[in-house]
Design a protein around this motif. Structure first.
Motif, PDB file in Angstrom:
ATOM      1  N   LYS A 199      42.156  27.182  91.462  1.00  0.00           N
ATOM      2  CA  LYS A 199      40.844  27.315  92.097  1.00  0.00           C
ATOM      3  C   LYS A 199      39.987  28.378  91.422  1.00  0.00           C
ATOM      4  O   LYS A 199      38.774  28.420  91.609  1.00  0.00           O
ATOM      5  CB  LYS A 199      41.006  27.651  93.581  1.00  0.00           C
ATOM      6  N   LEU A 200      40.644  29.243  90.651  1.00  0.00           N
ATOM      7  CA  LEU A 200      39.951  30.330  89.977  1.00  0.00           C
ATOM      8  C   LEU A 200      40.306  30.348  88.500  1.00  0.00           C
ATOM      9  O   LEU A 200      41.372  29.858  88.094  1.00  0.00           O
ATOM     10  CB  LEU A 200      40.323  31.683  90.598  1.00  0.00           C
ATOM     11  N   VAL A 201      39.412  30.931  87.701  1.00  0.00           N
ATOM     12  CA  VAL A 201      39.723  31.159  86.294  1.00  0.00           C
ATOM     13  C   VAL A 201      39.405  32.608  85.966  1.00  0.00           C
ATOM     14  O   VAL A 201      38.546  33.230  86.593  1.00  0.00           O
ATOM     15  CB  VAL A 201      38.916  30.236  85.349  1.00  0.00           C
ATOM     16  N   LYS A 202      40.121  33.143  85.002  1.00  0.00           N
ATOM     17  CA  LYS A 202      39.880  34.501  84.523  1.00  0.00           C
ATOM     18  C   LYS A 202      39.593  34.446  83.032  1.00  0.00           C
ATOM     19  O   LYS A 202      40.270  33.717  82.297  1.00  0.00           O
ATOM     20  CB  LYS A 202      41.084  35.401  84.791  1.00  0.00           C
ATOM     21  N   MET A 203      38.593  35.189  82.614  1.00  0.00           N
ATOM     22  CA  MET A 203      38.281  35.234  81.194  1.00  0.00           C
ATOM     23  C   MET A 203      39.451  35.839  80.418  1.00  0.00           C
ATOM     24  O   MET A 203      40.031  36.846  80.834  1.00  0.00           O
ATOM     25  CB  MET A 203      37.025  36.077  80.942  1.00  0.00           C
ATOM     26  N   ASP A 204      39.784  35.243  79.310  1.00  0.00           N
ATOM     27  CA  ASP A 204      40.877  35.725  78.473  1.00  0.00           C
ATOM     28  C   ASP A 204      40.524  37.100  77.881  1.00  0.00           C
ATOM     29  O   ASP A 204      39.351  37.426  77.697  1.00  0.00           O
ATOM     30  CB  ASP A 204      41.130  34.719  77.350  1.00  0.00           C
TER      31      ASP A 204
END
Length: 281
Positions: free
Chosen positions: A192-197
């Protein structure tokens, strides 16, 4: 102060609105005409409830008190400003970046011997600087030795905190090309979420900056993005601000502004490159 209150029923008086309006304009550059009174009143209700205050006069007195100057004005700017942004906003700008600005700067050696410096002014919750990071990494992939750094500034400490977290819901990244999502983003376990690498976050430095201050960046920039920020300022303040930007932009550097903004009639050391894109003379 009261410990809590259920609802603010009083209306903001004209004298309180005038004091708030003058403060917001002088401190933050944002114009607050009488037509904004109802909006300001609505947005301040959350702060009144949080502080347990009985009405706008009490809040006004607190904001202008020594304690309020120290502790409340950062909250005030959070409720006054509007933070609307998204990834890959205004697509034509990215075409101009890839087809005009970056090739021209690269031909002059920018990014080869010293890192290309780019400033996202009014970065909000981080979508713009992280988009810049993706665009610049893709450019670097076919140009050996190309390097860059991104400075991202905003006046709101709250929104900068969100930007530094670099976590977004899936709907927020809907406009990001799939190949970029796979390359530069990490999904949460529930997807449901993404985090920038870290590849992206390591290139971005976040910093609080009030445009109304007489700021001077440590180093001049090669590219400045300031899009849909100055629309909240009056025309005179806009011209002063864009001159400040030009003072922090290298000769030959590029300035990108929002499509709803205009520099027409302003005395600035720039020339047009494309609609809403300019080059420092």
């Amino acid at each position: 102060m009261q410990s809590s209150m259920s609802l603010v029923r009083s209306e903001m008086g004209e004298s309180e609105f005038q004091r708030f309006s003058e403060l917001i304009h002088s401190e933050f550059g944002i114009k607050m005409p009488p037509s904004k009174k109802v909006l300001l009143q609505s947005r301040f209700q959350k702060r009144l409830r949080a502080l347990g205050l009985s009405g706008y006069k009490e809040y006004c007195d607190y904001v202008f008190s020594p304690d309020g100057r120290e502790n409340e004005r950062s909250h005030l700017i959070d409720v006054v400003t509007t933070n609307t942004t998204h990834f890959f906003r205004e697509p034509k700008h990215w075409d101009i970046m890839n087809n005009t600005a970056l090739p021209e700067l690269w031909s002059r050696g920018v990014g080869k011997n010293n890192a290309l410096r780019i400033w996202s002014a009014g970065c909000s919750s981080g979508e713009e600087p992280y988009t810049l990071g993706m665009v610049l990494y893709e450019w670097a992939a076919s140009r050996q030795g190309f390097d860059f750094s991104i400075l991202a500034t905003d006046i709101s400490r709250k929104i900068l905190s969100e930007a530094k977290r670099a976590v977004y819901s899936m709907d927020k990244v809907a406009d990001v090309p799939m190949q970029y999502k796979k390359k530069y983003m990490l999904k949460s376990k529930d997807k449901k979420l993404v985090k920038m690498d870290k590849l992206l976050t390591s290139k971005v430095t976040f910093q609080r900056l009030n445009f109304m201050e007489n700021f001077k960046l440590p180093q001049q920039q090669d590219i400045i993005f300031c899009r849909n920020v100055v629309i909240y300022f009056d025309r005179q303040t806009q011209e002063v601000l864009f001159n400040k930007f030009c003072n922090n932009l290298k000769s030959g550097g590029y300035l990108f502004i929002g499509h709803s903004e205009s520099l027409s009639g302003m005395k600035l050391p720039i020339k047009p490159v494309a609609p809403t894109v300019f080059q420092r003379i």
